[in-house]
Write an enzyme that holds these catalytic residues in place. Structure first.
Site: not given
Length: 525
Positions: A112, A226, A273, A330, A365, A370
């Site tokens: 990711e 997000h 992000r 998010h 983050r 998470s």
């Protein structure tokens, strides 16, 4: 009044993971204002990040986490999480948690945004959170009581010690729970914004509860948006399109076919992000629609069944290969200040998961960290509570709420009005002028004196709005105090933090860590 060893507020991954560890030794009760499946953990699509492959190690994961967090991270917390995480996950696998595997039985690892290696474990394709939560729910059956539709109105604090909670159920019946330890695991604050990936129950309650009890907060300005929420209109989100889709090759384009992230960042569509979210929002502000092109992903419906279902409910045909997207609130990187074992600045009060802030995420983050955070730090708190040598049962004092509600209950705004304000002035991009306007708008609903209201006389609906306003004001205050742009906190009136300086600090910290480890090894020898 009920008396238990431990009250856990919230029913997400961190809450249930902690309850699972404590259930054999402690009398534990879990309270949740919605149903037990109302949590962001259930919705988690992307998976769990952990350095599980031979091509990866904790230092790689450490570096990626620090870079994404712009070096605002607590280095010790990051090291703890990335080093301990694989062990806890391996234990769950041995106990029956099934992650996706290839035809040879080897665990599949996805990639990711901002990850340098493939290290994302998935379960059920894009239904990881749901699978993990079912695993925990099954383990807790008959061992821990989960009370649904029981909203915590306030914490009970006597002489600086948190010793219980006051709650209200759907019949507006007020109850009190006396406990030696109270744990907040209520999630973040996505419900403060118009478009969000969060469950409808996530409205910043834990932050407000802890603040009224006197707990310290940290880094609340860092709210992650997000980049890819499935959107067909400007203010309605149908659900999250996991970053794992871009990890499998999907790209962001405009309706004219322009590559949105081309030449913007070396990682392009897999950039951190905050960067991707700002670029998409900029395109939308300029009148362009943004789509996620999934044409290069074979068997999309099989690989991403949850997203396919979301698209079907939104009447979007995945076979068209273009999914309309827009950013949405998010994750909250900041929160209630805790140490690495979950202790807050109020005795007897603890926080874990998204509502807590160990500093592990820094300013932004890293994707799929998470769930890892929830797993690791719930175990750290469990270790602390289980290893307390002596535990004195608190006396049954005259239990009462902290009573520091100072809002005009008869003049509260609607939730929609609060969300419009936060989206417009405290969203992806901010300015001092906008933040001051938002602060003043909230202040008009505050009482002008030191009058304290009895929160048990206020409806659950109004308490929720009071919690929203309280958390909003705290975020605004933090955003005004950070006079720079860093990570998820982007001020149009201040420059972006120097990334070259950030990278040098990360390299320096890694060198320090290696030296410390070398000293430890030599001492052991």
């Amino acid at each position: 009044m009920k008396s238990v060893d431990i009250v856990i507020i919230g029913s997400g991954l961190a809450a249930l993971s902690l309850a699972d560890r404590l259930s054999n030794d402690k009398n534990v009760i879990v309270l949740t204002k919605g149903k037990k499946y109302n949590s962001n953990s259930v919705r988690a699509q992307g998976g769990v990040a952990a350095s599980m492959s031979e091509q990866d190690d904790w230092e790689n994961h450490f570096r990626d986490t620090m870079v994404a967090g712009c070096n605002v991270n607590n280095h010790e917390a990051v090291e703890l999480m990335v080093r301990q995480g694989p062990g806890f996950i391996t234990k769950w696998i041995e106990e029956g948690l099934g992650f996706d595997r290839d035809r040879f039985g080897k665990i599949l690892l996805g990639k990711e945004g901002a990850h340098g290696k493939r290290r994302i474990l998935h379960a059920g394709g894009d239904a990881t959170g749901n699978v993990v939560m079912e695993f925990l729910m099954n383990r807790l059956q008959g061992k821990v009581t989960i009370v649904e539709s029981e909203m915590v109105l306030d914490l009970i604090v006597e002489e600086g010690n948190c010793c219980g909670v006051i709650t209200s159920n759907d019949q507006n019946r007020i109850s009190t729970f006396h406990a030696n330890h109270v744990i907040l695991a209520t999630g973040g604050c996505g419900g403060l914004y118009e478009v969000t990936s969060n469950d409808e129950t996530v409205t910043g309650d834990g932050i407000a509860l802890a603040y009224r009890a006197g707990a310290k907060m940290v880094d609340l300005e860092f709210v992650q948006f997000h980049p890819t929420m499935l959107n067909t209109t400007s203010d309605i989100s149908h659900g999250l399109i996991s970053e794992a889709v871009r990890g499998e090759g999907a790209i962001l384009i405009t309706e004219k076919g322009k590559r949105v992230m081309k030449d913007i960042h070396p990682l392009e569509d897999l950039a951190p992000r905050d960067i991707v979210a700002r670029v998409i929002q900029s395109e939308i502000n300029n009148g362009n629609k943004v789509y996620l092109d999934i044409s290069m992903i074979d068997n999309f419906e099989t690989k991403f069944p949850t997203i396919t279902s979301i698209c079907q409910h939104a009447t979007i045909d995945v076979k068209a290969k273009l999914l309309p997207v827009a950013p949405g609130a998010h994750f909250l990187m900041g929160g209630i200040k805790t140490n690495l074992s979950g202790l807050t600045t109020v005795k007897g009060l603890y926080a874990i998961g998204e509502v807590a802030c160990t500093g592990v995420h820094g300013a932004n983050r890293l994707a799929s960290n998470s769930l890892l955070e929830g797993i690791v730090f719930s175990n750290m708190l469990a270790n602390y509570l289980l290893n307390l040598k002596e535990e004195t049962t608190l006396p049954l004092v005259s239990l009462r709420a902290t009573g520091s509600v100072r809002f005009k209950v008869d003049q509260l705004p609607t939730k929609a009005e609060i969300r419009r304000l936060m989206t417009a002035y405290v969203g992806i991009e901010r300015t001092e002028q906008g933040l001051v306007h938002a602060k003043q708008w909230i202040e008009q609903f505050e009482l002008n004196s030191n009058q304290k209201l009895d929160i048990t006389k206020i409806s659950k609906q109004d308490v929720e709005k009071i919690n929203m306003l309280t958390t909003c004001k705290l975020i605004i205050k933090s955003a005004l105090e950070r006079t720079e742009s860093r990570g998820a906190h982007y001020r149009n009136d201040f420059p972006v933090a120097d990334n070259e300086w950030i990278n040098k600090q990360i390299i320096r910290q890694r060198s320090i860590m290696r030296d410390k480890q070398k000293v430890k090894t030599e001492v052991v020898k």
